[in-house]
Design a protein around this motif. Structure first.
Motif, PDB file in Angstrom:
ATOM      1  N   LEU A   7       0.843  -1.192   0.000  1.00  0.00           N
ATOM      2  CA  LEU A   7       0.000   0.000   0.000  1.00  0.00           C
ATOM      3  C   LEU A   7       0.879   1.243   0.000  1.00  0.00           C
ATOM      4  CD1 LEU A   7      -2.809  -0.896   2.579  1.00  0.00           C
ATOM      5  CD2 LEU A   7      -2.763  -1.279   0.115  1.00  0.00           C
ATOM      6  N   ASN A   8       0.608   2.151  -0.939  1.00  0.00           N
ATOM      7  CA  ASN A   8       1.367   3.379  -1.066  1.00  0.00           C
ATOM      8  C   ASN A   8       0.384   4.509  -1.312  1.00  0.00           C
ATOM      9  OD1 ASN A   8       3.353   5.342  -1.740  1.00  0.00           O
ATOM     10  ND2 ASN A   8       4.698   3.712  -2.477  1.00  0.00           N
ATOM     11  N   TYR A   9       0.546   5.643  -0.629  1.00  0.00           N
ATOM     12  CA  TYR A   9      -0.472   6.691  -0.662  1.00  0.00           C
ATOM     13  C   TYR A   9      -0.058   7.954  -1.424  1.00  0.00           C
ATOM     14  CZ  TYR A   9      -2.813   3.779   2.748  1.00  0.00           C
ATOM     15  OH  TYR A   9      -3.430   2.725   3.379  1.00  0.00           O
ATOM     16  N   VAL A  10       1.170   7.990  -1.927  1.00  0.00           N
ATOM     17  CA  VAL A  10       1.619   9.140  -2.717  1.00  0.00           C
ATOM     18  C   VAL A  10       2.415   8.646  -3.926  1.00  0.00           C
ATOM     19  CG1 VAL A  10       1.716  10.696  -0.733  1.00  0.00           C
ATOM     20  CG2 VAL A  10       3.783   9.461  -1.439  1.00  0.00           C
ATOM     21  N   PHE A  11       2.456   9.493  -4.969  1.00  0.00           N
ATOM     22  CA  PHE A  11       3.371   9.303  -6.081  1.00  0.00           C
ATOM     23  C   PHE A  11       4.578  10.194  -5.836  1.00  0.00           C
ATOM     24  CE2 PHE A  11      -0.622   7.991  -7.980  1.00  0.00           C
ATOM     25  CZ  PHE A  11      -0.259   6.941  -8.827  1.00  0.00           C
ATOM     26  N   SER A  12       5.777   9.624  -5.922  1.00  0.00           N
ATOM     27  CA  SER A  12       6.985  10.397  -5.670  1.00  0.00           C
ATOM     28  C   SER A  12       8.198   9.651  -6.207  1.00  0.00           C
ATOM     29  CB  SER A  12       7.163  10.639  -4.168  1.00  0.00           C
ATOM     30  OG  SER A  12       8.444  11.187  -3.900  1.00  0.00           O
ATOM     31  N   LYS A  13       9.194  10.416  -6.665  1.00  0.00           N
ATOM     32  CA  LYS A  13      10.447   9.802  -7.105  1.00  0.00           C
ATOM     33  C   LYS A  13      11.187   9.164  -5.938  1.00  0.00           C
ATOM     34  CE  LYS A  13      13.222  14.044  -6.669  1.00  0.00           C
ATOM     35  NZ  LYS A  13      14.022  13.562  -5.553  1.00  0.00           N
ATOM     36  N   ASP A  14      10.813   9.543  -4.709  1.00  0.00           N
ATOM     37  CA  ASP A  14      11.478   9.002  -3.527  1.00  0.00           C
ATOM     38  C   ASP A  14      10.883   7.678  -3.065  1.00  0.00           C
ATOM     39  OD1 ASP A  14      13.228  11.207  -3.385  1.00  0.00           O
ATOM     40  OD2 ASP A  14      11.715  12.383  -2.329  1.00  0.00           O
ATOM     41  N   ASN A  15       9.787   7.245  -3.673  1.00  0.00           N
ATOM     42  CA  ASN A  15       9.223   5.941  -3.324  1.00  0.00           C
ATOM     43  C   ASN A  15      10.168   4.833  -3.788  1.00  0.00           C
ATOM     44  OD1 ASN A  15       6.993   7.212  -2.300  1.00  0.00           O
ATOM     45  ND2 ASN A  15       5.623   6.682  -3.991  1.00  0.00           N
ATOM     46  N   GLU A  16      10.504   3.946  -2.888  1.00  0.00           N
ATOM     47  CA  GLU A  16      11.421   2.859  -3.209  1.00  0.00           C
ATOM     48  C   GLU A  16      10.707   1.809  -4.059  1.00  0.00           C
ATOM     49  OE1 GLU A  16      15.252   1.326  -3.133  1.00  0.00           O
ATOM     50  OE2 GLU A  16      14.537   3.178  -2.190  1.00  0.00           O
ATOM     51  N   PRO A  17      11.246   1.445  -5.221  1.00  0.00           N
ATOM     52  CA  PRO A  17      10.593   0.415  -6.042  1.00  0.00           C
ATOM     53  C   PRO A  17      10.474  -0.908  -5.287  1.00  0.00           C
ATOM     54  CG  PRO A  17      12.308   1.541  -7.296  1.00  0.00           C
ATOM     55  CD  PRO A  17      12.456   1.985  -5.866  1.00  0.00           C
ATOM     56  N   VAL A  18       9.338  -1.569  -5.434  1.00  0.00           N
ATOM     57  CA  VAL A  18       9.145  -2.875  -4.814  1.00  0.00           C
ATOM     58  C   VAL A  18       9.287  -3.991  -5.837  1.00  0.00           C
ATOM     59  CG1 VAL A  18       7.658  -1.956  -3.006  1.00  0.00           C
ATOM     60  CG2 VAL A  18       6.633  -2.777  -5.117  1.00  0.00           C
ATOM     61  N   CYS A  19       9.489  -3.601  -7.112  1.00  0.00           N
ATOM     62  CA  CYS A  19       9.587  -4.591  -8.175  1.00  0.00           C
ATOM     63  C   CYS A  19      10.289  -3.949  -9.365  1.00  0.00           C
ATOM     64  CB  CYS A  19       8.187  -5.068  -8.567  1.00  0.00           C
ATOM     65  SG  CYS A  19       8.135  -6.225  -9.952  1.00  0.00           S
ATOM     66  N   THR A  20      11.054  -4.747 -10.087  1.00  0.00           N
ATOM     67  CA  THR A  20      11.679  -4.323 -11.336  1.00  0.00           C
ATOM     68  C   THR A  20      11.202  -5.237 -12.452  1.00  0.00           C
ATOM     69  OG1 THR A  20      13.658  -3.485 -10.211  1.00  0.00           O
ATOM     70  CG2 THR A  20      13.870  -3.999 -12.550  1.00  0.00           C
TER      71      THR A  20
END
Length: 298
Positions: A7-20
């Protein structure tokens, strides 16, 4: 197949990817409903919910090779919604708010149909929130802008492709806020909000300028625009549609303008004013035609 279920509540370049993922790979996004599964029954009205937990998304997904100036194409292969959802009215929200009280209704989904007060119809599962990291800062998942986000377009459904402009390496794709059924405008503030799963294929288009999200359906191209009011949202979508049509159609700018007056359709995605910070989202569509090139090609 990789599954994203956080669960993630914002869009941001600082969000750590959980999948590639690599271009062409198929991924499943598993999502909660728009209030993170807080609504248990019809006693859970808006005043009893934690609105900090609104419009959660799964992700972000990092697409290998995606760089600023590229476009990520998201093919919606399937949407599976839960068997139970809800809709509600929100105080002071929507054009009929003065006639309405705060209320929540629970919907049971059986054989792809819902029933409401003796009325019955087939569901149209769709994605409310889909987007990439914005150019600057962070944007709550409940809001929409050039990065995508809470577009709430009922055209974002199985069989469509969503094109999103990349602003940061990997793009950082997030998806959530599924609806079993929603009308244009989402006028009371919700559709039938449900948890569920979305299966997508992610592709990459290198070095293609895109200023606003585009939706490709079986028979139309839509540019999605957002603004402080409908006029600004429509202007954003109109100017981008014109720009995309210029190299694809055998017409100059004035003739494209005339053509859109004959063949274009302006449609409302979402209008839940006056929710704080929310802006109207519209889509401006033009039919596909064998007499012109596709607006976007992979």
């Amino acid at each position: 197949m990789k599954i994203l279920d956080n669960l993630n509540y914002v869009f941001s370049k600082d969000n750590e990817p959980v999948c590639t993922a690599s271009p062409g790979e198929i991924i499943t996004f598993k999502t909660a409903d728009c209030f993170a599964n807080q609504v248990k029954d019809e006693s859970f009205t808006m005043d009893k919910l934690d609105l900090n937990k609104a419009n959660p998304t799964a992700g972000p997904l990092y697409l290998e090779g995606a760089e600023p100036g590229d476009v990520i194409a998201v093919d919606i292969l399937d949407i599976k919604v839960g068997k139970r959802g809800f809709a509600c009215s929100i105080p002071e929200v929507g054009p009929l708010a003065k006639f309405s009280e705060m209320r929540t209704r629970i919907f049971e989904i059986e054989n792809e149909y819902v029933e409401f007060g003796g009325l019955k119809w087939k569901i149209n599962p769709m994605i409310g929130v889909i987007g990439l990291a914005p150019e600057e800062g962070e944007i709550a998942c409940g809001h929409a802008y050039k990065h995508g986000g809470n577009l709430d377009s009922k055209k974002i459904t199985k069989g469509t492709t969503v094109y999103l402009p990349v602003e940061h390496p990997g793009g950082l794709l997030q998806i959530g806020d599924l609806h079993a059924s929603m009308g244009d405008g989402e006028v009371s503030g919700t559709g039938i909000e449900v948890p569920g799963e979305v299966v997508v294929r992610v592709n990459l288009i290198k070095d293609f300028e895109l200023k606003w999200p585009v939706i490709e359906t079986e028979d139309k191209w839509y540019v999605n625009g957002v603004g402080d009011n409908f006029s600004e949202a429509f202007l954003s979508a109109s100017e981008e549609l014109l720009r995309l049509m210029k190299p694809a159609y055998p017409l100059d700018e004035t003739d494209i303008f005339i053509y859109l007056s004959l063949q274009g359709d302006i449609e409302i995605n979402q209008y839940v004013h006056p929710v704080d910070g929310e802006m109207p989202s519209v889509r401006y569509g033009v039919p596909k035609t064998e007499y012109a090139k596709p607006l976007i090609e992979i």
